[in-house]
Each structure stands twice: as C-alpha cells, then as structure tokens.
Design a protein around this motif. Structure first.
Motif, PDB file in Angstrom:
ATOM      1  N   ALA A 155       0.694   4.063  -2.682  1.00  0.00           N
ATOM      2  CA  ALA A 155       0.463   5.462  -2.307  1.00  0.00           C
ATOM      3  C   ALA A 155       1.551   6.363  -2.879  1.00  0.00           C
ATOM      4  CB  ALA A 155       0.409   5.602  -0.796  1.00  0.00           C
ATOM      5  N   LYS A 198      -5.974   3.052  -1.810  1.00  0.00           N
ATOM      6  CA  LYS A 198      -6.908   2.073  -1.241  1.00  0.00           C
ATOM      7  C   LYS A 198      -7.736   1.393  -2.335  1.00  0.00           C
ATOM      8  CE  LYS A 198      -9.179   3.456   2.510  1.00  0.00           C
ATOM      9  NZ  LYS A 198      -9.816   4.365   3.497  1.00  0.00           N
ATOM     10  N   LYS A 199      -7.906   2.114  -3.456  1.00  0.00           N
ATOM     11  CA  LYS A 199      -8.755   1.587  -4.520  1.00  0.00           C
ATOM     12  C   LYS A 199      -7.945   0.895  -5.618  1.00  0.00           C
ATOM     13  CE  LYS A 199     -11.617   5.483  -3.412  1.00  0.00           C
ATOM     14  NZ  LYS A 199     -11.507   6.935  -3.624  1.00  0.00           N
ATOM     15  N   ILE A 244      -2.635   8.451  -0.873  1.00  0.00           N
ATOM     16  CA  ILE A 244      -2.899   7.390   0.105  1.00  0.00           C
ATOM     17  C   ILE A 244      -4.358   6.944  -0.042  1.00  0.00           C
ATOM     18  CG2 ILE A 244      -3.179   6.902   2.577  1.00  0.00           C
ATOM     19  CD1 ILE A 244      -0.715   8.681   3.090  1.00  0.00           C
ATOM     20  N   MET A 245      -5.243   7.931  -0.246  1.00  0.00           N
ATOM     21  CA  MET A 245      -6.662   7.607  -0.427  1.00  0.00           C
ATOM     22  C   MET A 245      -6.869   6.814  -1.714  1.00  0.00           C
ATOM     23  SD  MET A 245      -9.326   7.845   1.267  1.00  0.00           S
ATOM     24  CE  MET A 245     -10.403   8.956   2.129  1.00  0.00           C
ATOM     25  N   TYR A 276       7.438  11.673  -0.201  1.00  0.00           N
ATOM     26  CA  TYR A 276       6.420  11.310   0.783  1.00  0.00           C
ATOM     27  C   TYR A 276       5.148  10.983  -0.007  1.00  0.00           C
ATOM     28  CZ  TYR A 276       9.427  13.773   4.138  1.00  0.00           C
ATOM     29  OH  TYR A 276      10.465  14.182   4.912  1.00  0.00           O
ATOM     30  N   ALA A 277       4.417   9.997   0.463  1.00  0.00           N
ATOM     31  CA  ALA A 277       3.127   9.705  -0.161  1.00  0.00           C
ATOM     32  C   ALA A 277       2.160  10.815   0.229  1.00  0.00           C
ATOM     33  CB  ALA A 277       2.611   8.361   0.337  1.00  0.00           C
ATOM     34  N   SER A 278       1.493  11.421  -0.766  1.00  0.00           N
ATOM     35  CA  SER A 278       0.561  12.499  -0.425  1.00  0.00           C
ATOM     36  C   SER A 278      -0.752  11.914   0.086  1.00  0.00           C
ATOM     37  CB  SER A 278       0.298  13.384  -1.640  1.00  0.00           C
ATOM     38  OG  SER A 278      -0.532  12.699  -2.553  1.00  0.00           O
ATOM     39  N   LEU A 279      -1.506  12.728   0.830  1.00  0.00           N
ATOM     40  CA  LEU A 279      -2.780  12.243   1.370  1.00  0.00           C
ATOM     41  C   LEU A 279      -3.755  11.814   0.265  1.00  0.00           C
ATOM     42  CD1 LEU A 279      -1.686  13.112   4.101  1.00  0.00           C
ATOM     43  CD2 LEU A 279      -3.920  14.047   4.644  1.00  0.00           C
ATOM     44  N   PRO A 280      -3.904  12.613  -0.796  1.00  0.00           N
ATOM     45  CA  PRO A 280      -4.805  12.137  -1.867  1.00  0.00           C
ATOM     46  C   PRO A 280      -4.335  10.800  -2.445  1.00  0.00           C
ATOM     47  CG  PRO A 280      -4.324  14.463  -2.162  1.00  0.00           C
ATOM     48  CD  PRO A 280      -3.421  13.978  -1.059  1.00  0.00           C
ATOM     49  N   ARG A 314       0.846  -1.205   0.000  1.00  0.00           N
ATOM     50  CA  ARG A 314       0.000   0.000   0.000  1.00  0.00           C
ATOM     51  C   ARG A 314       0.880   1.253   0.000  1.00  0.00           C
ATOM     52  NH1 ARG A 314      -4.752  -1.306  -1.864  1.00  0.00           N
ATOM     53  NH2 ARG A 314      -5.734  -2.977  -0.705  1.00  0.00           N
ATOM     54  N   THR A 315       2.005   1.175   0.690  1.00  0.00           N
ATOM     55  CA  THR A 315       2.926   2.316   0.685  1.00  0.00           C
ATOM     56  C   THR A 315       3.433   2.563  -0.734  1.00  0.00           C
ATOM     57  OG1 THR A 315       3.597   1.770   2.929  1.00  0.00           O
ATOM     58  CG2 THR A 315       5.059   3.237   1.716  1.00  0.00           C
TER      59      THR A 315
END
Lengths: 252, 380
Positions: A77, A199-200, A195-196, A189-193, A73-74
């Motif tokens: 992301a 998930k998909k 990371i979201m 760095y993985a950005s917040l968008p 997942r990292t």
C-alpha cells in the motif's frame, strides 16, 4: 535496478510489553503488531528510489507467520510492487533467527537478482542488528550499515552513516546491502487508493524449504524478565537540603 | 470479527494520520476558528475525501463501513476535520448517483480539494421542515435564474461550488424541488459573515444569498422535481457519517479521561482508584462501544443494499446523545481542569453538541424510528 526490502512483523512500538508467565519471552498473543519501524523507513527509501527513476521495481519480503502478509500489504500500500511471504512458522512466539533469515534472503536474492537490498538496521523486538550484515557476508556483497542517506550512482553508492559523534560518508560497490537508520526519511501514510490497489498486487508464498533453509532455533532463551521498577524518590524540603543530597551522591 | 484486513489497514492509516497530524493542532484550530486548508490538502493526497467514490470516477472505491471507520478516526483527531470529509462524501455520493458525465467530471477536483463545496438546504424559515424552502429557480432561456437565501451553510465562506436545493414548482410540494450546481464566484452570489459557533469551530459556516444568479441548464442535478428525493437518498450515508463522527468525539474523551484518571492524584492515590471515577469510565466505554456497533451495523446494512433507514437513524440518534452525555462525563473526570479552555475534553464537550442537531435533529431521528416501527412492525 530491482530493490529487495525485507520487512519484519513486530510488536507495535506503542504496545506496553508484557513478559510471558513462563519467562520464555514477550507475550505476542492478541497484541497489536506492526511493521518494524526501521523496515518502514527502508520501504519508503526504496519507493523514493523508484520515484526518482533509480529503481525499477520494489519487492517486499517477510519471513515468519502467515499474519505477516498484513505487514506485506502495508508495504504494497505504501508503493512496493509485489511481495513474497516465506511461511517459516505457525507459532507467533517463534522468532526466526537472523542467520536463518539471512540464508532465506540470500536464496531470494539468487532468484530475484536485485541490485540493492534495503533493510532496517535492526528489528525493535529483539534488537539483534545482525541480519543485514549476515546477508552481505553470505552474498559476498558490500554492506553499508546505519545509513541516514543513500545516493546510488551507477555501479556505486554513497552512503552517509550515523556513527558516534557524527556522520561518516562511505562509497560501496553495487550490488550492496544497506541497512537504514531512523533519520533517513519519514515514511509516508498509505493513501486510500493505494490500499485498494495493494489488494490486487501479487503476493507470492514460499517456504524455507524452497531455499533449503532449516529455521530450527539455534539459540536458547534462558530467561526474560521485566525491567526493574523504579524506586520511589526522596522529597527535598529545601534547596539547601537538595544541594547536600547532590553532594552526598557525588553528583556535584 | 467483521472488519476485514483492508478495513483494519484503512482504520490504522486514518488513526495514524489523526494522531500525527490532526490531534496536535486541534486546540489551535478551535481557538483560531481557522480553515485548515493545509490538512485538507494532505487528506486529499491520501484519498481521504470521497471514500466511496468508485475507482473509475477517481475515488478509492471503498464501502460505507470503511467510510464510517475513517470518519470515527478523523473525528477522534478533530471533529471539524471529519466533518469536511463527511460533506465531500455527501456531495460526491450525489454526483456518483445522479450526476451526468459532465457533472461527474467535477469529482477529481472536489476530491482533490481544489474545488471546495457547500451543500445548501437550510433557510431561515426552513430547517427541519425542508418543504418550507423559499429559494426559487425559474427557467430562463439558456438555463435557470436562482433567487433566495441559505443559512448555516458549512463552507459558505470558502466554497467554490454549491449544491443548492431550490423550488422549481411552487404547487408540487416535495416534488417541486430540484438541486442545482452553482458556481459561487458567479454574479449575484453574496456571502454572509462567518458564524462564531459553540463547537467544531474550524468548520466555516455562514449564509449564502442568491440574487438573479444565472445557472446553466446542464447544472441541474438529476431530474427536475427530484431534488428532495435525491437529497433524502444520500441521508442514510450522511447519518452514518455523523454518527461515526460522534463516536470519534466520545472515544477521544474516553482516552483523555482514562489517561487523566490514572495520573491525577487526590487523597494520595490516583483518582482511577476510586469507584466513583471507575463507574464514569466504564459507562463512557460501554456507551461508546454500543454506539460504534450501531454505526457499523447501519453501514453494513447500506453496503448489503438492505433498508437502512431505521438503522441509520438509530445510530445517529444514539451516537449523538452518547457523545454529549459521555463527553460531559469526561469533563467530570477532569474536574475543574475540564472546564478550562485548552484542555481537550472542554473542546470535545462543545464539539459534541451539534451531533444532536445537524444531519437531522435527534427529535426527527426518533420520529423516523417510530414511523418505521409503526409502519413495518417491531420484529427484527
């Protein structure tokens, strides 16, 4: 060109390592685990290749316990497009050995047909520095190890390697296995968008059996011990005494 | 554990960012009282502003618990950095909940830090008692005419756009206030000098004065007369954010104190070997963890759509008091060094104090907690 990036879940580099009481290895229960830092550099490089238009798809793969999906997942992301998890063990203390990993990766390469496998030069847990080389041998591909720079130009890649006392530039034919060194890039760095979005993204599960590989360990760990603790130093009372001590030790 | 994989992933990313980018320059930012625009730009690229803004409006669309985790980690790096994140979250929550499509179109620029925002409530005569505001907005043909003055406004010296609470009907009390989105480069806007504060000194704070400032009609946020209620509606989340920020300050102090106690030697042994110091460390750790759990619990109540007012006030009040008391302990562990500029704990102690004051003083939080208890009973 598709790029395959194998990533390993290892003990976090900030964790103070403890040896298990029975000496069979390092205690991995309830300690922070992260992506092997060299693999992170490989993921970053693969994403940059995609951003430059050289790569069309980045596929991350991890081989190990189920928790390795966090590591995948990292990678997703950070920007990998999809991931493959090969469930090879249920025991966090079972290390999958380089040859088994290389054989599984060879199986994945046959299915996925990437034009490039980018991997870390070694994992920071056991420092084997073997998987990339074994994979290249199994596939009969060119290999470039300890890369600090990678330029892909059509059927060829120019790789700058970090060797003793300097840098060496080599050309390899594609497809190739490239193992990356510390100075190739600085992973983002993985950005917040992202990371979201990660998930998909698809995460496919496989087993070593799917590739006809037996991951039973061939190596036996005889003993694991803590490094010897440093002995206390001696205080010199004056510069003269210090110089005498250094002379006595044959340092000056 | 109630934190899922995504929560942990976001927390780790914010923690890495705080460790790698924020914490190393916190002392310099405090010393120079400098607006760290370059860090905010990086944060904008990483989507650290507007954590709760839905994806279709240009944000990452995370829950309040994620927001609290981000706030704690950023604040562990430096509270002023987290406070900017908190301000943008508040403004963007207002826009998401009450904005028109045209007003929401401002979100990408606000989240991208291309438009810096300010939230203007406090006035010289109206602090905790918001009903005392004297700033007025009067209808004028094509819009409104704004007059009045605001003080202690975060970002006032640098902001492009202000969300201003103004009185639109002097006879209607709380129902006579409205929020206006005001272009701070417009004619009639005057900025006061930057205030020099005790702590969180990289946060730029000052006064804003409005003399006959024309505000277009479509820059009224939500309904006329609903300003106070809209403001109150985002306070829960605001308090969770500040509470998390306070926890981050406490956590930074604890980490510094533990490291120092293990290395500082007196009487031929590390001071961590003395029970007196151990008790300080243990008290710090348990109160920080208690505050953190209150914050998470309040955030989860918001996310579950439950009545979170009491929980948010308890979290903010406890965490604010904790941060002041426990950073004082961190200074104590450091002894004389902890009183010297340049040592992190000295700054943390100063940064903590405002947590008992802003986003509703801790006295007001206690009033809210008591009011909730007396109105709804003490049973959980």
């Amino acid at each position: 060109m598709k790029v395959l990036v194998p990533v390993k879940r290892v003990i976090d580099y900030n964790v103070k390592v403890r040896v298990r009481a029975d000496g069979s290895g390092v205690d991995l229960a309830n300690v922070k685990m992260s992506m092997n830092p060299f693999d992170e550099i490989a993921v970053e490089e693969a994403i940059r290749l995609k951003e430059k238009g050289t790569a069309t798809e980045v596929v991350a793969v991890s081989i190990g316990v189920r928790q390795a999906q966090e590591t995948l997942r990292t990678a997703l992301a950070m920007g990998a497009d999809r991931a493959i998890l090969v469930l090879a063990s249920e025991d966090v203390h079972q290390d999958i050995e380089p040859l088994a990993v290389a054989k599984i990766l060879a199986g994945i390469v046959k299915e996925e047909s990437p034009g490039l496998v980018l991997c870390g030069k070694q994992a920071i847990d056991n420092d084997m520095n073997a998987t990339g080389q074994m994979l290249a041998a199994l596939l009969g591909w060119a290999q470039a190890t300890f890369a600090s720079e990678l330029k892909v130009e059509g059927e060829e890649a120019t790789v700058t390697r970090e060797v003793d006392g300097g840098l060496q530039a080599i050309k390899v034919k594609m497809p190739a296995v490239v193992t990356v060194d510390l100075r190739m890039n600085e992973p983002r760095y993985a950005s917040l968008p992202n990371i979201m979005k990660a998930k998909k993204k698809p995460l496919e599960e496989k087993t070593p059996g799917d590739y006809g590989v037996d991951v039973t360990p061939r190596l036996r760990v005889v003993k694991t011990t803590e490094p010897a603790s440093r002995k206390a130093g001696v205080m010199a009372k004056s510069v003269d005494e210090l110089v005498d001590m250094l002379k006595g030790a044959g340092v000056v | 554990m109630y934190l899922n994989e995504t929560h942990l992933q976001v927390r780790e990313m914010a923690r890495d960012f705080a460790d790698g980018v924020v914490r190393p320059i916190a002392e310099a930012l405090d010393r120079d009282e400098r607006f760290p625009g370059e860090i905010f730009e990086q944060m904008a690229e990483l989507g650290l502003f507007g954590v709760g803004v839905p994806e279709e409006m240009g944000g990452p669309g995370f829950d309040s618990l994620t927001y609290a985790l981000v706030m704690e980690e950023l604040s562990r790096g430096y509270a002023s950095i987290a406070d900017q994140c908190g301000l943008v979250e508040l403004i963007s929550t207002l826009l998401v909940r009450h904005g028109t499509d045209e007003q929401r179109a401002l979100l990408p620029s606000i989240l991208g830090m291309r438009t810096k925002v300010a939230y203007c409530i406090t006035e010289p005569e109206a602090g905790t008692d918001v009903s005392g505001i004297r700033t007025t907005a009067v209808r004028d043909g094509s819009g409104w005419i704004l007059n009045g003055g605001k003080v202690w406004i975060h970002n006032a010296p640098v902001a492009d756009l202000a969300f201003v609470l103004a009185r639109t009907d002097k006879d209607k009390g709380h129902r006579g206030m409205s929020i206006f989105i005001v272009d701070l480069h417009a004619k009639g806007v005057e900025r006061g000098p930057k205030e020099h504060k005790m702590g969180q000194r990289a946060s730029q704070v000052g006064a804003l004065n409005f003399s006959d400032v024309h505000v277009p009609a479509d820059m009224l946020l939500g309904e006329e007369g609903r300003g106070f209620h809209m403001m109150m509606s985002v306070l829960d989340k605001g308090r969770v954010g500040i509470a998390a920020l306070a926890v981050g300050i406490g956590q930074a102090g604890l980490e510094a104190a533990v490291d120092y106690a293990a290395t500082r030697k007196q009487f031929s042994k590390p001071i961590a070997d003395f029970q007196g110091v151990q008790w300080l460390l243990a008290d710090m750790a348990k109160d920080i963890e208690a505050a953190r759990l209150l914050v998470h619990s309040a955030a989860m109540k918001i996310d579950a759509g439950q009545d979170a007012t009491k929980a948010c006030s308890m979290a903010k009040c406890f965490a604010g008091d904790m941060a002041v008391a426990r950073t004082a302990d961190a200074v104590q562990v450091f002894g004389g060094s902890g009183y010297i500029r340049g040592f992190e704990v000295e700054r943390l102690y100063r940064d903590a104090k405002i947590c008992q004051i802003y986003e509703g003083t801790n006295q007001i939080q206690r009033m809210i907690i008591a009011r909730e208890l007396l109105a709804k009973g003490a049973r959980v």
